[in-house]
Design a protein around this motif. Sequence first.
Motif, PDB file in Angstrom:
ATOM      1  N   LEU A   5       0.829  -1.204   0.000  1.00  0.00           N
ATOM      2  CA  LEU A   5       0.000   0.000   0.000  1.00  0.00           C
ATOM      3  C   LEU A   5       0.867   1.258   0.000  1.00  0.00           C
ATOM      4  O   LEU A   5       0.559   2.243  -0.677  1.00  0.00           O
ATOM      5  CB  LEU A   5      -0.923   0.003   1.219  1.00  0.00           C
ATOM      6  N   GLY A   6       1.954   1.230   0.757  1.00  0.00           N
ATOM      7  CA  GLY A   6       2.857   2.372   0.780  1.00  0.00           C
ATOM      8  C   GLY A   6       3.442   2.660  -0.584  1.00  0.00           C
ATOM      9  O   GLY A   6       3.497   3.817  -1.029  1.00  0.00           O
ATOM     10  N   HIS A   7       3.877   1.602  -1.294  1.00  0.00           N
ATOM     11  CA  HIS A   7       4.419   1.779  -2.641  1.00  0.00           C
ATOM     12  C   HIS A   7       3.373   2.375  -3.572  1.00  0.00           C
ATOM     13  O   HIS A   7       3.669   3.282  -4.359  1.00  0.00           O
ATOM     14  CB  HIS A   7       4.896   0.442  -3.197  1.00  0.00           C
ATOM     15  N   SER A   8       2.149   1.851  -3.498  1.00  0.00           N
ATOM     16  CA  SER A   8       1.093   2.354  -4.379  1.00  0.00           C
ATOM     17  C   SER A   8       0.744   3.800  -4.042  1.00  0.00           C
ATOM     18  O   SER A   8       0.452   4.596  -4.938  1.00  0.00           O
ATOM     19  CB  SER A   8      -0.150   1.465  -4.283  1.00  0.00           C
ATOM     20  N   VAL A   9       0.780   4.139  -2.759  1.00  0.00           N
ATOM     21  CA  VAL A   9       0.521   5.520  -2.345  1.00  0.00           C
ATOM     22  C   VAL A   9       1.559   6.454  -2.964  1.00  0.00           C
ATOM     23  O   VAL A   9       1.228   7.511  -3.515  1.00  0.00           O
ATOM     24  CB  VAL A   9       0.545   5.649  -0.807  1.00  0.00           C
ATOM     25  N   GLY A  10       2.833   6.070  -2.887  1.00  0.00           N
ATOM     26  CA  GLY A  10       3.889   6.893  -3.456  1.00  0.00           C
ATOM     27  C   GLY A  10       3.725   7.091  -4.951  1.00  0.00           C
ATOM     28  O   GLY A  10       3.936   8.188  -5.477  1.00  0.00           O
ATOM     29  N   ILE A  11       3.338   6.012  -5.659  1.00  0.00           N
ATOM     30  CA  ILE A  11       3.170   6.092  -7.112  1.00  0.00           C
ATOM     31  C   ILE A  11       1.956   6.953  -7.475  1.00  0.00           C
ATOM     32  O   ILE A  11       2.035   7.846  -8.323  1.00  0.00           O
ATOM     33  CB  ILE A  11       3.030   4.682  -7.711  1.00  0.00           C
ATOM     34  N   LEU A  12       0.806   6.690  -6.842  1.00  0.00           N
ATOM     35  CA  LEU A  12      -0.422   7.420  -7.170  1.00  0.00           C
ATOM     36  C   LEU A  12      -0.298   8.911  -6.861  1.00  0.00           C
ATOM     37  O   LEU A  12      -0.659   9.764  -7.680  1.00  0.00           O
ATOM     38  CB  LEU A  12      -1.604   6.835  -6.389  1.00  0.00           C
ATOM     39  N   ILE A  13       0.204   9.221  -5.681  1.00  0.00           N
ATOM     40  CA  ILE A  13       0.337  10.619  -5.304  1.00  0.00           C
ATOM     41  C   ILE A  13       1.406  11.301  -6.152  1.00  0.00           C
ATOM     42  O   ILE A  13       1.266  12.462  -6.545  1.00  0.00           O
ATOM     43  CB  ILE A  13       0.638  10.747  -3.802  1.00  0.00           C
ATOM     44  N   GLY A  14       2.482  10.567  -6.478  1.00  0.00           N
ATOM     45  CA  GLY A  14       3.509  11.113  -7.356  1.00  0.00           C
ATOM     46  C   GLY A  14       2.946  11.448  -8.729  1.00  0.00           C
ATOM     47  O   GLY A  14       3.269  12.494  -9.313  1.00  0.00           O
ATOM     48  N   GLN A  15       2.089  10.583  -9.268  1.00  0.00           N
ATOM     49  CA  GLN A  15       1.472  10.846 -10.567  1.00  0.00           C
ATOM     50  C   GLN A  15       0.545  12.058 -10.497  1.00  0.00           C
ATOM     51  O   GLN A  15       0.497  12.874 -11.417  1.00  0.00           O
ATOM     52  CB  GLN A  15       0.708   9.609 -11.047  1.00  0.00           C
ATOM     53  N   SER A  16      -0.207  12.190  -9.386  1.00  0.00           N
ATOM     54  CA  SER A  16      -1.094  13.350  -9.211  1.00  0.00           C
ATOM     55  C   SER A  16      -0.288  14.638  -9.124  1.00  0.00           C
ATOM     56  O   SER A  16      -0.644  15.659  -9.724  1.00  0.00           O
ATOM     57  CB  SER A  16      -1.950  13.181  -7.949  1.00  0.00           C
ATOM     58  N   LEU A  17       0.826  14.591  -8.389  1.00  0.00           N
ATOM     59  CA  LEU A  17       1.684  15.769  -8.279  1.00  0.00           C
ATOM     60  C   LEU A  17       2.298  16.125  -9.628  1.00  0.00           C
ATOM     61  O   LEU A  17       2.387  17.293  -9.992  1.00  0.00           O
ATOM     62  CB  LEU A  17       2.783  15.528  -7.239  1.00  0.00           C
ATOM     63  N   GLY A  18       2.732  15.103 -10.370  1.00  0.00           N
ATOM     64  CA  GLY A  18       3.322  15.338 -11.685  1.00  0.00           C
ATOM     65  C   GLY A  18       2.335  15.951 -12.663  1.00  0.00           C
ATOM     66  O   GLY A  18       2.711  16.691 -13.571  1.00  0.00           O
ATOM     67  N   ALA A  19       1.027  15.623 -12.470  1.00  0.00           N
ATOM     68  CA  ALA A  19      -0.018  16.185 -13.326  1.00  0.00           C
ATOM     69  C   ALA A  19      -0.514  17.535 -12.811  1.00  0.00           C
ATOM     70  O   ALA A  19      -1.419  18.137 -13.395  1.00  0.00           O
ATOM     71  CB  ALA A  19      -1.189  15.210 -13.418  1.00  0.00           C
ATOM     72  N   GLY A  20       0.048  18.013 -11.704  1.00  0.00           N
ATOM     73  CA  GLY A  20      -0.339  19.299 -11.144  1.00  0.00           C
ATOM     74  C   GLY A  20      -1.628  19.282 -10.336  1.00  0.00           C
ATOM     75  O   GLY A  20      -2.184  20.336 -10.028  1.00  0.00           O
ATOM     76  N   LYS A  21      -2.104  18.093  -9.960  1.00  0.00           N
ATOM     77  CA  LYS A  21      -3.357  17.966  -9.207  1.00  0.00           C
ATOM     78  C   LYS A  21      -3.055  17.945  -7.705  1.00  0.00           C
ATOM     79  O   LYS A  21      -3.124  16.909  -7.042  1.00  0.00           O
ATOM     80  CB  LYS A  21      -4.093  16.695  -9.627  1.00  0.00           C
ATOM     81  N   PHE A  22      -2.731  19.093  -7.157  1.00  0.00           N
ATOM     82  CA  PHE A  22      -2.280  19.176  -5.774  1.00  0.00           C
ATOM     83  C   PHE A  22      -3.397  18.890  -4.771  1.00  0.00           C
ATOM     84  O   PHE A  22      -3.179  18.208  -3.766  1.00  0.00           O
ATOM     85  CB  PHE A  22      -1.673  20.555  -5.495  1.00  0.00           C
ATOM     86  N   ASP A  23      -4.579  19.417  -5.026  1.00  0.00           N
ATOM     87  CA  ASP A  23      -5.701  19.172  -4.106  1.00  0.00           C
ATOM     88  C   ASP A  23      -6.059  17.696  -4.066  1.00  0.00           C
ATOM     89  O   ASP A  23      -6.357  17.142  -3.010  1.00  0.00           O
ATOM     90  CB  ASP A  23      -6.929  19.997  -4.527  1.00  0.00           C
ATOM     91  N   THR A  24      -6.024  17.061  -5.240  1.00  0.00           N
ATOM     92  CA  THR A  24      -6.298  15.621  -5.306  1.00  0.00           C
ATOM     93  C   THR A  24      -5.264  14.835  -4.509  1.00  0.00           C
ATOM     94  O   THR A  24      -5.602  13.912  -3.764  1.00  0.00           O
ATOM     95  CB  THR A  24      -6.279  15.146  -6.771  1.00  0.00           C
ATOM     96  N   ALA A  25      -4.005  15.211  -4.663  1.00  0.00           N
ATOM     97  CA  ALA A  25      -2.921  14.533  -3.942  1.00  0.00           C
ATOM     98  C   ALA A  25      -3.102  14.663  -2.434  1.00  0.00           C
ATOM     99  O   ALA A  25      -2.906  13.700  -1.682  1.00  0.00           O
ATOM    100  CB  ALA A  25      -1.572  15.111  -4.354  1.00  0.00           C
ATOM    101  N   ARG A  26      -3.501  15.851  -1.980  1.00  0.00           N
ATOM    102  CA  ARG A  26      -3.687  16.074  -0.548  1.00  0.00           C
ATOM    103  C   ARG A  26      -4.825  15.197   0.000  1.00  0.00           C
ATOM    104  O   ARG A  26      -4.685  14.555   1.039  1.00  0.00           O
ATOM    105  CB  ARG A  26      -3.994  17.547  -0.283  1.00  0.00           C
ATOM    106  N   LYS A  27      -5.939  15.169  -0.725  1.00  0.00           N
ATOM    107  CA  LYS A  27      -7.086  14.366  -0.285  1.00  0.00           C
ATOM    108  C   LYS A  27      -6.739  12.874  -0.279  1.00  0.00           C
ATOM    109  O   LYS A  27      -7.109  12.137   0.635  1.00  0.00           O
ATOM    110  CB  LYS A  27      -8.285  14.629  -1.183  1.00  0.00           C
TER     111      LYS A  27
END
Length: 461
Positions: free
Chosen positions: A298-320
Motif C-alpha cells: 500500500l505504501g508503494h502504491s501511495v507513493g506512485i499514485l500521489i507522485g502521478q497526481s503531483l506530476g499532473a499538477g493535481k495538488f488538491d487531489t494529492a492532498r485528499k
Amino acid sequence: MKNKSVYKRALALAVPIMIQNGITNAVGLVDHIMVGSLGTEAMTAVSIIGQLLFVYTLAIFGGISGPGIYSAQFHGSGNTEGVRAATRMKALICLFCTAAGITLLLTCENLLISLYLHGESADIDPVLTSEYAKSYLHIMLLGLPALAASQVYSSSLRETGDSIKPMASGIVSVCTDIIFNYLLIYGNFGFPKLGVQGAAIATVIARYLELIVLVAWSHLRKDKHPFIKGLWSTIKIPANIRRKMLTKGIPIFINEFMWAAGLAALTQCYSTRGLAVVAGINISNVICNLLNVVFVALGHSVGILIGQSLGAGKFDTARKESFSLTCFSGIICVGLSLILIALSGYFPYLYDTTDEVRSLASSFIVVSALYFPVQGILNTLYFTIRSGGKTLITFIFDSVFTWTVTIPLADVLCFCTGLQIIVIYAIVQSADIIKIIIGSAMIKKGVWISNIAEEFDQNAK
C-alpha cells in the motif's frame, strides 16, 4: 469512505505487489522452516546473513527510489524520455551498490557475523553457527547482480502503472526456489544433500530465472511500455536530470542504508541477551514479514499514485488522497494485528528448536502485532512525503530518528537495566508513535507538495 476510486486505484497497484511479495515471503517462511529442521544453528546462521543482506537490499531500494520519484511524475506528465533516463540512472546506481556490497561483505564477513554471536546460550553452538553463516553468504553473493537488475525493471514498470509483470516473474522465481530448496536442502530425487548451501543455491537460481522472465517479457511488450524502446541504446543521462536525481536520491539512499543498518544494530543489541533471542526475533520476523507485505505494498502504491497526481499538477487531489490512504492503511493493519495475535501461540512450533526460543518468538510476535497499525500509518506517511521529492525530510524522519532515538534507547535498556527482553522490545517499538505525530503534522501543513517533473521540464527549456 468517500473517495472509493482512490482505494480501487491503490489496490489495483498494491494487490499484485502484495501477491508477489506475499508469495516471496511465504516461500521464505517455507525455506526458513526447512532450514530450521537442520537445527537452531543453521536457522540462526541464515537469519544473521539475511539481516546483513537486508541492508544491501534496502540500499538498492533507496538508491533507485530517487530516480523512481521522477519516473512516477514523468509518467504522470507524459514524459517518456524522462522515464528512460530515470531507468538508466537506476541501473548505474545498482551497479555501484552491488560492487560495493559484495566487496564489503567478503572483506568484513568475520567481523559482521561475529557481532551477532556474543550472547550466551547453552543450546546453540556459536562456532557452528558462524561456519554455516559463511558458507551461506558466499553463495548468496552470486545472486546479488540478478536481484539488483530485477529491481531496475520491476520498479520502472510499477511506476508506469504495470505491477503485473513483476508479480508474474516473482511467482516464477518463488516456485523455482521452493522446488530447488526441496531438492538441494534434503537431497531428494538423487540431488546432493547440501543443507544450508542448498538453500542458498536455490535462491540464486530463482533470482536469475526471475530476471530472465522479467526482461524478456518487458522487451516483447514494447508497445505497452514505450520507455523500453531504445532504453539501452545509450547509457547517457542529461546532466541536468542526473544532477537533480542525485540531489533527491542521495538522501533516500543514505536513509534506506542507515535505516536497514539501524535494524541490524538493534538486532545486534538484542543479541547481547542471548543467541536464543536472535532465534526468537528471527522466527517472529518471518511471520510478521508475511503479513506486512500488505501495508508495504500500500505504501508503494501511495507513493506512485500521489507522485502521478503531483506530476499532473493535481495538488488538491494529492492532498485528499494522502489522508484517505493513510486512514485506509491503518484500518487494514488492525485486522492484520488480530491475525498475528491468533497465530502467535502456534507458529513457533513449526520449528525444530528449543522451548526457550519458541516462548520468546511467541512474545515477540504479539508485541509486533500490537504495533502493526503504527507501522502501517508510518509507511504511508513516509511514501507520501517522499512522493513530492522531500527526501531530506524523509531522511530526518526515518533513519536520523532511528539512530538518535531508537538505537540509543535500546542500548540503554539492554545494557543499563535488568528489564526482560520482551519489555525492552515493546518500549523500543513504542518510540515510533513520536514519528506518527511528527509525520501527521508535516502532511497537514502540505510541506511535501511539489511538482518536480514540471521543475525539470522548465529547466530543460
